[in-house]
Design a protein around this motif. Structure first.
Motif, PDB file in Angstrom:
ATOM      1  N   TRP A  23      -8.135 -12.183   0.600  1.00 50.76           N
ATOM      2  CA  TRP A  23      -8.991 -11.221   0.714  1.00 50.76           C
ATOM      3  C   TRP A  23      -8.576 -10.189   1.601  1.00 50.76           C
ATOM      4  CZ3 TRP A  23     -13.354 -15.936   0.215  1.00 50.76           C
ATOM      5  CH2 TRP A  23     -13.429 -15.549  -1.498  1.00 50.76           C
ATOM      6  N   SER A  79     -12.034  -0.521   7.615  1.00 48.10           N
ATOM      7  CA  SER A  79     -10.709   0.034   7.700  1.00 48.10           C
ATOM      8  C   SER A  79     -10.843   1.147   6.958  1.00 48.10           C
ATOM      9  CB  SER A  79      -9.420  -0.961   7.714  1.00 48.10           C
ATOM     10  OG  SER A  79      -8.728  -2.445   7.852  1.00 48.10           O
ATOM     11  N   ALA A  80     -12.105   1.246   6.246  1.00 50.78           N
ATOM     12  CA  ALA A  80     -11.996   2.240   5.055  1.00 50.78           C
ATOM     13  C   ALA A  80     -12.521   3.243   5.802  1.00 50.78           C
ATOM     14  CB  ALA A  80     -12.469   1.868   4.082  1.00 50.78           C
ATOM     15  N   GLU A 116      -0.990   0.394   7.309  1.00 49.82           N
ATOM     16  CA  GLU A 116      -1.066  -0.294   5.986  1.00 49.82           C
ATOM     17  C   GLU A 116      -0.512  -1.389   5.646  1.00 49.82           C
ATOM     18  OE1 GLU A 116      -3.673   3.862   5.719  1.00 49.82           O
ATOM     19  OE2 GLU A 116      -1.738   2.980   5.879  1.00 49.82           O
ATOM     20  N   ALA A 119     -10.402  -2.240  -5.612  1.00 51.64           N
ATOM     21  CA  ALA A 119     -10.771  -3.671  -4.267  1.00 51.64           C
ATOM     22  C   ALA A 119     -11.941  -3.415  -2.929  1.00 51.64           C
ATOM     23  CB  ALA A 119     -10.328  -2.585  -2.745  1.00 51.64           C
ATOM     24  N   TYR A 128       0.889  -1.127   0.013  1.00 49.10           N
ATOM     25  CA  TYR A 128      -0.129  -0.094  -0.039  1.00 49.10           C
ATOM     26  C   TYR A 128       1.214   1.255   0.256  1.00 49.10           C
ATOM     27  CZ  TYR A 128      -2.666   3.759   2.230  1.00 49.10           C
ATOM     28  OH  TYR A 128      -3.582   4.817   2.626  1.00 49.10           O
ATOM     29  N   THR A 187     -13.025  -6.710   7.928  1.00 49.54           N
ATOM     30  CA  THR A 187     -12.123  -5.530   7.611  1.00 49.54           C
ATOM     31  C   THR A 187     -12.205  -4.234   7.215  1.00 49.54           C
ATOM     32  OG1 THR A 187     -11.218  -7.896   8.531  1.00 49.54           O
ATOM     33  CG2 THR A 187      -9.657  -6.394   7.742  1.00 49.54           C
ATOM     34  N   LEU A 188     -12.378  -4.537   5.744  1.00 49.23           N
ATOM     35  CA  LEU A 188     -11.788  -3.527   4.609  1.00 49.23           C
ATOM     36  C   LEU A 188     -13.019  -2.291   4.942  1.00 49.23           C
ATOM     37  CD1 LEU A 188     -11.785  -4.018   0.841  1.00 49.23           C
ATOM     38  CD2 LEU A 188     -13.410  -2.274   1.399  1.00 49.23           C
ATOM     39  N   SER A 212     -14.386  -8.860   3.948  1.00 49.04           N
ATOM     40  CA  SER A 212     -14.889  -7.689   3.755  1.00 49.04           C
ATOM     41  C   SER A 212     -15.851  -6.623   4.665  1.00 49.04           C
ATOM     42  CB  SER A 212     -17.063  -7.699   3.011  1.00 49.04           C
ATOM     43  OG  SER A 212     -16.884  -9.035   1.997  1.00 49.04           O
ATOM     44  N   LEU A 227      -7.069  -4.990   0.411  1.00 50.07           N
ATOM     45  CA  LEU A 227      -6.596  -3.704   0.517  1.00 50.07           C
ATOM     46  C   LEU A 227      -5.022  -3.085   1.207  1.00 50.07           C
ATOM     47  CD1 LEU A 227      -8.180  -0.746   0.294  1.00 50.07           C
ATOM     48  CD2 LEU A 227      -8.370  -1.023   2.846  1.00 50.07           C
TER      49      LEU A 227
END
Length: 729
Positions: free
Chosen positions: A550, A616-617, A484, A271, A246, A612-613, A610, A554
């Motif tokens: 997965w 985090s976002a 990240e 992502a 990242y 986790t993403l 999902s 990201l």
């Protein structure tokens, strides 16, 4: 059953009565003028029959008729001679339809040849049966899935980043950040002209913000050759600041004339679309398996029928595969009988025995939970210890891999102990296998949750942003200057260590075990035997590896590329060890139910990734010194910022899609559609139940016919014997 010789009723030969299911003893006897043994065909159909059937229907009827092949060829030639009179438009439509069907057939054959390992998987299925073949089909599905996902990442993130780094039409948004030179210049000006307390607070804030932007990724001093190998394994050094992770991507926007490309927006949405695409592929594959399960039905009687009449695989090759299939069928029948015996035994238990059995199971489950909790604690402590040490030596590399080692050891030791405990719980064979799989799945996925929780507590100071380490940058910048990239490195190490474990076990365990078993005649070696190819554990290993990919998608955009190489090597390693070292497991799963179970587990891994993403976002502050979101409070802010730069009509359209005026009608429409599908499924279910009832009644009719034949045969035999005795006297 009636046979009717009239032209109206003889188009398909034998007609089946659609009346009520009355007893066969009350049905009318067919006329004696019609031959019951030869299927009849209507050579002179009426015009209504000719006009009401298409050529496809006629061909299908011809295929289903119980006739000799020579007679079917004659009927087909007669039909081809009867050329119907059609218009030019209908002729053009038919020719185009035939051409489209021919093209689709050729395209399907070409796509079949493009599927990787098609012949190899057929060979494996021929030698080891469909159970082992299902593992390699699942591995093939994951390779294709990662390949398509990698093309998505390469097309929208990697290629634009490479092009914009080497071109001049880039408008960098780094000006929004507090970069090194600009920050130092501002600090110098403030030191010279501002002396009040308020201004000193501003000065301190800017100095602290400058510290948040510091990210030193370049190695210092002389680098030895072996260090590159250690960096390759750990993802540090020259690997850390590359397109793999990242931190290497910038918050830039490519601008050329009227074209612009926003790298941060493309990074986040790619992502997200990657996970959505994987979800669609999983649902499509799961739907195909569910349709097969619905068609085959269930229940013990259905299982016995399938094993007896459709259980044999006629594509087997060699005596070894034949004996293996025989053993599998025998084991399935034994398992069904054992389950019935255990059910009868459970029904015969007294109240005291039942209470004692359930108390014993509760106690054993508490022991299992204690083992799983101990494994989680070991993973938590190993992850905490590995975060405190870093360096360039081999010992430091082992410390960095400590969480991966503990997770792998826990996934091996705890399921083995749980299997031994399951023997004392006295469940049925199928329940024992399902319970063992559920425990293994929970352990594998929960171990990743524990590792992620450990990383989260270190990055966000356990959620306390007022902590000394997190109050300035809103994350622990001292320990994780680019958090990240650090998470991406952890997922990268998990994937690499999983691959190393597969190779090491094959070379150091399975090969020596096969050599000892083949060349040593002692009883212990023959009792242990070769390594079994256990399908559930191998498939769960694939699911675990895909879940890791997965989660890290990201933070490590090229991890799907790494996973493709890993899965390809694992495919050939598993094939080699299957043919050379292993023997297939005697205990097998019902293929359809096991496929559904493995896809559900894969879906659970997708849900974990999902979540986790999304978290985090939307919740964690991005690193200020690296990555495409360094100037934002959260990663998701790039989406509304980009929406505000669109034209008024585009903004109104997107805001309307997100408003209640669009959401409420869409929700109502989806509810109506769901109700329609549910009603349709109910109707189809009733139809299926009626057809099953009809099949049962036909079975009873056949039993009645057999009894009548036996009775008539016995009466005739008695009459014959009596007539013979009469003549003798």
């Amino acid at each position: 059953m009636e046979m009717n010789g009239s032209p109206q009723n003889s188009a398909v030969g034998v007609q089946i009565s659609n009346g009520s299911h009355e007893s066969l003893s009350l049905r009318e006897r067919p006329s004696a003028g019609v031959d019951q043994r030869v299927p009849q065909y209507n050579w002179n159909p009426s015009p209504a029959e000719v006009g009401g059937e298409s050529s496809a229907d006629k061909l299908q009827d011809l295929k289903t008729l119980p006739m000799r092949m020579a007679l079917k060829k004659a009927i087909r030639q007669v039909r081809q001679m009867k050329v119907p009179v059609v218009s030019s438009l209908e002729s053009w439509k038919k020719s185009k339809t035939k051409a489209a069907k021919r093209f689709l057939k050729v395209a399907g054959e070409a796509m079949a040849y493009a599927v990787p390992w098609r012949r190899t998987i057929h060979q494996i299925g021929g030698h080891f049966g469909g159970g082992v073949q299902s593992y390699f089909l699942f591995l093939q599905f994951l390779v294709v899935l990662n390949l398509l996902s990698s093309l998505l990442m390469a097309g929208f993130v990697l290629t634009p980043s490479i092009v914009f780094r080497s071109s001049s039409f880039v408008n960098s948004s780094d000006a929004q950040n507090v970069t090194g030179k600009t920050s130092s210049r501002i600090v110098t000006v403030i030191v010279e002209f501002l002396t009040s307390d308020v201004h000193l607070l501003v000065l301190r804030f800017l100095v602290d913000q400058q510290e948040c932007t510091v990210y030193s990724h370049s190695p210092q001093g002389l680098i030895f050759f072996y260090q590159y190998f250690l960096d390759l394994l750990s993802g540090t050094g020259f690997m850390e600041y590359s397109y793999l992770f990242y931190g290497y991507y910038n918050n830039t926007m490519g601008v050329s004339m009227e074209f612009s490309y926003n790298i941060p927006l493309a990074y986040l949405l790619t992502a997200a679309f990657y996970l959505i695409f994987c979800l669609i592929c999983i649902i499509i594959r799961m739907g195909a398996v569910v349709r097969i399960v619905v068609k085959t039905g269930g229940g013990a009687v259905g299982s016995y029928s399938r094993q007896a009449f459709t259980g044999w695989d006629f594509g087997l090759q060699g005596d070894r595969a034949v004996k293996l299939k025989q053993n599998n069928i025998r084991y399935q029948l034994q398992m069904d009988l054992e389950e019935e015996r255990i059910k009868q035994h459970a029904a015969s238990l007294t109240l005291a025995q039942t209470v004692g059995l359930y108390a014993k199971r509760v106690f054993l489950n508490l022991i299992v939970l204690g083992l799983i909790g101990l494994a989680f604690y070991a993973i938590f402590k190993a992850a905490q210890f590995s975060q405190t040490r870093s360096g360039g030596t081999f010992v430091d590399l082992l410390v960095e891999y400590l969480p991966s080692m503990v997770i792998t050891a826990a996934n091996f030791v705890v399921p083995f102990l749980c299997d031994q405990i399951a023997l004392l719980e006295r469940y049925s064979p199928s329940t024992t296998v399902i319970l063992a799989l559920l425990r293994a799945v929970f352990l594998r996925l929960a171990s990743l949750v524990v590792l992620l929780f450990t990383l989260w507590s270190g990055i966000t100071c356990s959620g306390d942003l007022e902590n000394t380490d997190c109050s300035i940058c809103k994350y622990n910048h001292k320990q994780y200057p680019c958090w990240e990239t650090h998470i991406g490195q952890e997922m990268y190490k998990l994937a690499i260590f999983d691959f190393i474990t597969v190779v090491v076990v094959m070379v150091l365990v399975e090969f020596p075990r096969r050599i000892i078993v083949d060349n040593c005649s002692c009883k212990l070696a023959q009792f242990v035997g070769r390594q079994e190819f256990v399908i559930p554990q191998n498939v769960l290993g694939l699911v675990y590896g895909q879940t890791v990919v997965w989660i890290g998608a990201l933070f490590c955009p090229l991890l799907p590329f790494v996973n493709i190489i890993k899965f390809i090597i694992i495919f050939y390693c598993r094939k080699l060890t299957l043919f050379q070292n292993c023997r297939p497991a005697v205990r097998t799963f019902r293929s359809n139910s096991s496929k559904i179970f493995f896809l559900i587990v894969l879906l659970l891994g997708w849900i974990l990734a999902s979540l986790t993403l999304i978290y985090s976002a939307a919740k964690i502050h991005p690193s200020m010194g690296c990555g495409p979101f360094r100037s934002l409070l959260v990663m998701w802010d790039v989406v509304p910022q980009t929406l505000h730069t669109l034209s008024d009509s585009a903004k109104e359209f997107l805001f309307y899609i997100g408003s209640q005026a669009f959401a409420i009608p869409l929700f109502i429409f989806l509810c109506v559609l769901l109700c329609y599908i549910a009603a349709l499924a109910s109707v189809y279910g009733k139809t299926v139940s009626l057809l099953r009832t009809q099949l049962k009644m036909e079975g009873r009719d056949k039993q009645f016919l057999v009894k009548r034949i036996e009775e008539l045969s016995s009466v005739r035999r008695r009459k014959t014997e009596g007539w013979n005795e009469y003549h003798e006297h």
